[in-house]
Design a protein around this motif. Structure first.
Motif, short mmCIF file in Angstrom:
data_model
loop_
_atom_site.label_atom_id
_atom_site.label_comp_id
_atom_site.label_asym_id
_atom_site.label_seq_id
_atom_site.Cartn_x
_atom_site.Cartn_y
_atom_site.Cartn_z
N THR A 255 0.83 -1.21 0.00
CA THR A 255 0.00 0.00 0.00
C THR A 255 0.86 1.26 0.00
O THR A 255 0.55 2.24 -0.68
N ILE B 166 0.73 4.27 -2.80
CA ILE B 166 0.46 5.67 -2.43
C ILE B 166 1.57 6.59 -2.93
O ILE B 166 1.31 7.67 -3.47
N ALA C 230 -11.72 6.59 -8.68
CA ALA C 230 -10.81 7.07 -7.64
C ALA C 230 -11.32 6.71 -6.26
O ALA C 230 -10.54 6.36 -5.36
N TYR D 266 -10.62 3.07 -5.65
CA TYR D 266 -9.19 2.86 -5.43
C TYR D 266 -8.78 3.27 -4.02
O TYR D 266 -8.10 2.51 -3.31
N VAL D 267 -9.20 4.45 -3.60
CA VAL D 267 -8.86 4.92 -2.25
C VAL D 267 -9.52 4.03 -1.20
O VAL D 267 -8.91 3.70 -0.17
N ILE E 113 -7.53 0.86 -0.88
CA ILE E 113 -6.31 1.07 -0.10
C ILE E 113 -6.62 1.05 1.40
O ILE E 113 -5.92 0.41 2.20
N GLN F 231 -7.51 -2.93 -5.92
CA GLN F 231 -6.59 -1.81 -6.13
C GLN F 231 -6.03 -1.80 -7.55
O GLN F 231 -6.03 -0.76 -8.23
#
Length: 202
Positions: free
Chosen positions: A111, A115, A143, A146-147, A150, A173
């Motif tokens: 992760t 990032i 988005a 995806y966030v 994570i 992801q």
């Protein structure tokens, strides 16, 4: 008579000098007025509605002013670090620990690499523009996924201690990042959709 003539000549010279100095001051006073006049480019930006807002000006003032060379170096360094961390996490002992039921080291390394790679693009387009692009109508859902993936990767590893959930979140992801990147290529998403339909539905 001669002395009077000389005196009058001297006074005329002094008055002419004073007049020239006054003229110089008047010209110097006019210069700031002409410099404060909006340029053609500024007037065109105002007419097109491209004038930066107060919020954008505050963001720009808060962000450091970097040259293109500095931005390029920052992007390459951050992207390389993120890529190395992500790839090394899959070929290290932490991945073996993930398979044996200890997902924390792998989840944190993987992760973190993602990032850092994502933040590297902020050097090129800037953090404000990147945030605008991520929240655009065609990208905000990807988005968000995806966030969220994570965050769920870290939650699954640090709180739930579930290796299977970590693997599932990592797959999400990767798919979300791929779909997000395809949004910058014209007609790429449409081509992927058509290929998927023909592959799964004939």
């Amino acid at each position: 008579m001669t002395s009077n003539t000389r005196w009058e000549g001297m006074m005329s010279k002094v008055s002419s000098l004073l007049h020239n100095e006054g003229g110089g001051d008047e010209e110097a006073a006019v210069l700031p007025e002409t410099s404060s006049t909006p340029s053609l480019l500024e007037r065109a930006r105002d007419a097109a509605g491209l004038r930066p807002t107060v919020r954008e000006e505050l963001i720009e003032s808060a962000c450091p002013k970097l040259s293109f060379k500095q931005r390029l170096y920052g992007f390459l360094i951050c992207f390389t670090i993120g890529l190395v961390v992500t790839i090394s996490s899959m070929f290290s002992y932490s991945f073996t620990r993930l398979l044996t039921g200890d997902p924390e080291p792998f989840a944190i390394r993987y992760t973190t690499g993602n990032i850092v790679s994502l933040l590297s693009t902020a050097f090129i387009v800037g953090p404000a523009r990147q945030l605008k692009q991520m929240t655009s109508p065609s990208r905000y859902l990807t988005a968000l996924v995806y966030v969220g993936a994570i965050a769920m990767t870290l939650v699954s590893a640090l709180l739930l201690h579930s290796a299977s959930l970590v693997l599932a979140c990592i797959v999400v992801q990767g798919l979300a990042m791929m779909w997000y990147m395809l949004s910058y290529i014209p007609f790429a998403r449409r081509a992927v959709r058509s290929c998927a339909k023909s592959a799964f539905f004939g």
